[in-house]
Scaffold this motif. Structure first.
Motif, PDB file in Angstrom:
ATOM      1  N   ILE A   1      -8.005  -4.691  -8.770  1.00 40.59           N
ATOM      2  CA  ILE A   1      -9.151  -4.075  -9.439  1.00 40.59           C
ATOM      3  C   ILE A   1      -8.587  -2.876 -10.192  1.00 40.59           C
ATOM      4  CG2 ILE A   1     -11.418  -3.012  -9.165  1.00 40.59           C
ATOM      5  CD1 ILE A   1     -11.312  -5.859  -8.004  1.00 40.59           C
ATOM      6  N   ARG A   2      -8.765  -2.853 -11.506  1.00 40.75           N
ATOM      7  CA  ARG A   2      -8.231  -1.766 -12.342  1.00 40.75           C
ATOM      8  C   ARG A   2      -9.370  -1.009 -13.006  1.00 40.75           C
ATOM      9  NH1 ARG A   2      -4.339  -3.774 -16.822  1.00 40.75           N
ATOM     10  NH2 ARG A   2      -3.146  -4.323 -14.969  1.00 40.75           N
ATOM     11  N   ASP A   3      -9.399   0.300 -12.798  1.00 41.41           N
ATOM     12  CA  ASP A   3     -10.408   1.157 -13.427  1.00 41.41           C
ATOM     13  C   ASP A   3      -9.897   1.597 -14.790  1.00 41.41           C
ATOM     14  OD1 ASP A   3     -12.202   3.081 -14.253  1.00 41.41           O
ATOM     15  OD2 ASP A   3     -12.137   4.233 -12.398  1.00 41.41           O
ATOM     16  N   SER A   4     -10.516   1.101 -15.848  1.00 39.01           N
ATOM     17  CA  SER A   4     -10.152   1.483 -17.222  1.00 39.01           C
ATOM     18  C   SER A   4     -11.251   2.312 -17.881  1.00 39.01           C
ATOM     19  CB  SER A   4      -9.857   0.227 -18.050  1.00 39.01           C
ATOM     20  OG  SER A   4      -8.711  -0.425 -17.556  1.00 39.01           O
ATOM     21  N   ILE A   5     -12.092   2.933 -17.067  1.00 40.96           N
ATOM     22  CA  ILE A   5     -13.157   3.794 -17.593  1.00 40.96           C
ATOM     23  C   ILE A   5     -12.547   5.167 -17.867  1.00 40.96           C
ATOM     24  CG2 ILE A   5     -15.368   4.899 -17.104  1.00 40.96           C
ATOM     25  CD1 ILE A   5     -15.937   2.529 -15.172  1.00 40.96           C
ATOM     26  N   PRO A   6     -12.623   5.650 -19.104  1.00 39.70           N
ATOM     27  CA  PRO A   6     -12.048   6.971 -19.399  1.00 39.70           C
ATOM     28  C   PRO A   6     -12.736   8.073 -18.596  1.00 39.70           C
ATOM     29  CG  PRO A   6     -12.713   5.826 -21.411  1.00 39.70           C
ATOM     30  CD  PRO A   6     -13.225   5.022 -20.273  1.00 39.70           C
ATOM     31  N   ALA A   7     -11.947   9.025 -18.143  1.00 35.80           N
ATOM     32  CA  ALA A   7     -12.503  10.154 -17.373  1.00 35.80           C
ATOM     33  C   ALA A   7     -13.499  10.942 -18.217  1.00 35.80           C
ATOM     34  CB  ALA A   7     -11.377  11.057 -16.879  1.00 35.80           C
ATOM     35  N   ASN A   8     -13.257  11.046 -19.527  1.00 30.04           N
ATOM     36  CA  ASN A   8     -14.158  11.775 -20.422  1.00 30.04           C
ATOM     37  C   ASN A   8     -15.089  10.798 -21.137  1.00 30.04           C
ATOM     38  OD1 ASN A   8     -12.239  10.573 -22.006  1.00 30.04           O
ATOM     39  ND2 ASN A   8     -11.894  12.343 -23.330  1.00 30.04           N
ATOM     40  N   ASN A   9     -15.755   9.935 -20.347  1.00 33.17           N
ATOM     41  CA  ASN A   9     -16.620   8.899 -20.921  1.00 33.17           C
ATOM     42  C   ASN A   9     -17.916   9.506 -21.471  1.00 33.17           C
ATOM     43  OD1 ASN A   9     -18.777   8.692 -18.682  1.00 33.17           O
ATOM     44  ND2 ASN A   9     -16.834   8.564 -17.553  1.00 33.17           N
ATOM     45  N   THR A  10     -18.558   8.752 -22.335  1.00 37.17           N
ATOM     46  CA  THR A  10     -19.760   9.241 -23.016  1.00 37.17           C
ATOM     47  C   THR A  10     -20.956   9.411 -22.079  1.00 37.17           C
ATOM     48  OG1 THR A  10     -20.326   6.982 -23.631  1.00 37.17           O
ATOM     49  CG2 THR A  10     -19.082   8.281 -25.236  1.00 37.17           C
ATOM     50  N   LEU A  11     -20.950   8.704 -20.947  1.00 32.41           N
ATOM     51  CA  LEU A  11     -22.060   8.821 -20.000  1.00 32.41           C
ATOM     52  C   LEU A  11     -21.876  10.008 -19.057  1.00 32.41           C
ATOM     53  CD1 LEU A  11     -22.671   5.110 -18.932  1.00 32.41           C
ATOM     54  CD2 LEU A  11     -23.907   6.455 -20.625  1.00 32.41           C
ATOM     55  N   HIS A  12     -20.703  10.612 -19.097  1.00 31.81           N
ATOM     56  CA  HIS A  12     -20.386  11.705 -18.176  1.00 31.81           C
ATOM     57  C   HIS A  12     -20.676  11.291 -16.733  1.00 31.81           C
ATOM     58  CE1 HIS A  12     -19.850  14.142 -21.707  1.00 31.81           C
ATOM     59  NE2 HIS A  12     -21.074  13.833 -22.103  1.00 31.81           N
ATOM     60  N   ALA A  13     -20.429  10.011 -16.459  1.00 29.75           N
ATOM     61  CA  ALA A  13     -20.705   9.472 -15.127  1.00 29.75           C
ATOM     62  C   ALA A  13     -19.552   9.798 -14.179  1.00 29.75           C
ATOM     63  CB  ALA A  13     -20.900   7.959 -15.220  1.00 29.75           C
ATOM     64  N   PRO A  14     -19.842   9.831 -12.889  1.00 29.73           N
ATOM     65  CA  PRO A  14     -18.793  10.103 -11.898  1.00 29.73           C
ATOM     66  C   PRO A  14     -17.818   8.925 -11.802  1.00 29.73           C
ATOM     67  CG  PRO A  14     -20.834   9.508 -10.805  1.00 29.73           C
ATOM     68  CD  PRO A  14     -21.141   9.610 -12.277  1.00 29.73           C
ATOM     69  N   ASN A  15     -16.881   9.055 -10.903  1.00 34.67           N
ATOM     70  CA  ASN A  15     -15.880   8.006 -10.718  1.00 34.67           C
ATOM     71  C   ASN A  15     -16.499   6.688 -10.295  1.00 34.67           C
ATOM     72  OD1 ASN A  15     -13.824   9.760 -11.348  1.00 34.67           O
ATOM     73  ND2 ASN A  15     -13.313  10.224  -9.233  1.00 34.67           N
ATOM     74  N   LEU A  16     -15.783   5.624 -10.582  1.00 34.39           N
ATOM     75  CA  LEU A  16     -16.171   4.275 -10.192  1.00 34.39           C
ATOM     76  C   LEU A  16     -16.096   4.137  -8.674  1.00 34.39           C
ATOM     77  CD1 LEU A  16     -16.738   1.275 -11.038  1.00 34.39           C
ATOM     78  CD2 LEU A  16     -14.238   0.999 -11.087  1.00 34.39           C
ATOM     79  N   GLN A  17     -17.147   3.562  -8.081  1.00 36.07           N
ATOM     80  CA  GLN A  17     -17.180   3.258  -6.651  1.00 36.07           C
ATOM     81  C   GLN A  17     -17.094   1.744  -6.499  1.00 36.07           C
ATOM     82  OE1 GLN A  17     -17.834   5.700  -3.999  1.00 36.07           O
ATOM     83  NE2 GLN A  17     -17.269   7.063  -5.682  1.00 36.07           N
TER      84      GLN A  17
END
Length: 152
Positions: free
Chosen positions: A42-58
């Motif tokens: 499982i690879r997290d490719s969501i940028p830390a500075n994403n447009t949703l300002h969402a927390p980390n992937l769970q």
């Protein structure tokens, strides 16, 4: 002389017991032919500075017999699920993904619906748009194919 089903049943049962016993006590190389090793990444490719300002992937992955717990993942982090396919080829792992207000649950490995046939390695890449799949030990970005979108 005809062979009756009553006389072949004990032979088949005995043969099956011998095969399974050999697989259990055989060296790892022999057992791996019968119960193949698999690795699901499982690879997290969501940028830390994403447009949703969402927390980390769970991510919460489990099988019928194993609960791997909840993983909190950050950008470019990768986790692996390592296992052997069981005797009945019914091995199944599924994961729940949560990112901010978005979620998705699906099977990341199903021996009956194997996405990467004859591949030891498979990778699920997660990004802001959804989930992408690639087989092989070292997949390139171009190998990933879109598979699922986030649920609303």
């Amino acid at each position: 002389m005809a062979i009756s089903s009553k006389s072949t049943f004990p032979f088949i049962t005995f043969s099956l017991i011998i095969v399974v016993s050999c697989a259990i006590v055989a060296p790892p190389s022999a057992a791996s032919l019968i119960f193949p090793k698999k690795v699901v990444r499982i690879r997290d490719s969501i940028p830390a500075n994403n447009t949703l300002h969402a927390p980390n992937l769970q991510v919460h992955c489990r099988s019928k017999s194993d609960d791997l717990g909840v993983w909190t993942m950050g950008e470019n982090q990768e986790r692996e699920i390592r296992f052997r396919v069981n005797f009945w080829a019914s091995t199944l792992f599924w994961c729940d993904f949560n990112w901010g207000s978005k979620s998705k649950s699906f099977e990341v490995y199903n021996a009956h619906k194997e996405f990467a046939v004859n591949e030891t390695y498979s990778t699920w890449k997660v990004d802001v748009l959804g989930f992408y799949f690639a087989g092989g030990e070292f997949p390139k970005d171009s190998d990933f194919k879109p598979f699922y979108k986030w649920d609303a």
